[in-house]
Design an enzyme around this catalytic site. Structure first.
Site, short mmCIF file in Angstrom:
data_model
loop_
_atom_site.label_atom_id
_atom_site.label_comp_id
_atom_site.label_asym_id
_atom_site.label_seq_id
_atom_site.Cartn_x
_atom_site.Cartn_y
_atom_site.Cartn_z
CB SER A 72 -3.03 3.83 0.36
OG SER A 72 -3.12 4.48 -0.89
CG LEU B 2 -2.14 -0.83 1.27
CD1 LEU B 2 -2.77 -0.80 2.66
CD2 LEU B 2 -3.14 -0.34 0.23
CG ASP B 3 -0.12 4.77 -2.20
OD1 ASP B 3 -0.52 5.45 -1.24
OD2 ASP B 3 -0.81 4.55 -3.21
CE LYS B 4 5.43 9.05 4.31
NZ LYS B 4 6.64 9.91 4.20
#
Length: 226
Positions: free
Chosen positions: A107, A103-105
């Site tokens: 999100s 999960l990107d930062k």
């Protein structure tokens, strides 16, 4: 993340400090047992295997860990200690576990963590098309046309995304179920359609749901639940 793939002979050489010839002779003589059965030279060892030499355990079965974790916004999906706000810092676990998918930062939401290489590969391999569900809030009112385009597929990074299940759940919010995991896929899809993502929460991975977890919390789950 991989399971143990060394041969029994190589493992005995390492653990018992035998030469290759000594290890081969030892195995052939039946002194090395794998799960109580006579081992053979090129037998591939798995994490769950028990290996004994002359009755003494030289490899105990690995205990698998399965955690459902709510990754907070701002935490990086990496175990790299050189990156600030990494998963290892956030979790503070003694056991080493690996994130299944990223999960990107910016999100948040459900992330599965495990040391089971087989489960990791089953969920992460792109050809398996495992479902991941998200609730997404954007910066302006959604149109029926935008929802239809998200479901049909959007051209990003030179390719069209796979068809997805999409349902509007608010004026500016929708649920989407993806079966692929392109880099920042949802954000890129929304941007292509003229929207900016304000909040992105993953609520399900395969059959595991985030449930009542709050940011930073985790709970155990069982392999048969996936």
């Amino acid at each position: 993340m991989k399971a143990i793939t060394s041969s029994l002979r190589h493992f005995v050489v390492q653990k018992a400090r035998f030469s290759n010839k000594e290890a081969a002779h030892c195995i052939a003589a039946g002194r090395v047992l794998v799960n109580g059965q006579k081992g053979y030279l090129n037998q591939v060892l798995l994490p769950e295997d028990t290996v004994t030499l002359d009755g003494a355990v030289i490899k105990a079965p690995q205990a698998f860990i399965y955690l459902a974790y709510y990754k907070p916004r701002g935490v990086e999906s990496t175990l790299n200690p050189n990156i600030e706000n990494n998963l290892a810092q956030a979790l503070g676990l003694k056991e080493r576990v690996f994130p299944v998918g990223r999960l990107d930062k910016e999100s948040e939401g459900l992330m599965l963590l495990t040391n089971d290489g087989a489960l990791y590969n089953r969920i992460s391999h792109p050809q398996n098309h495992q479902e991941k569900e998200y609730v997404v809030t954007v910066n302006k009112a959604l149109t029926s046309e935008a929802i239809a385009q998200l479901a049909a597929g959007v051209e990003i990074m030179g390719q069209k995304t796979r068809p997805a299940q999409v349902a509007q759940v608010g004026e500016k919010a929708f649920r989407i179920v993806l079966t692929q995991g392109l880099n920042r896929q949802i954000r890129r899809m929304c941007y292509k359609l003229g929207y900016e993502v304000e909040r992105l929460v993953r609520v399900r991975v395969v059959s595991i749901e985030v449930g009542e977890l709050q940011p930073g919390e985790w709970r155990e789950f069982h392999l048969e639940d996936v």
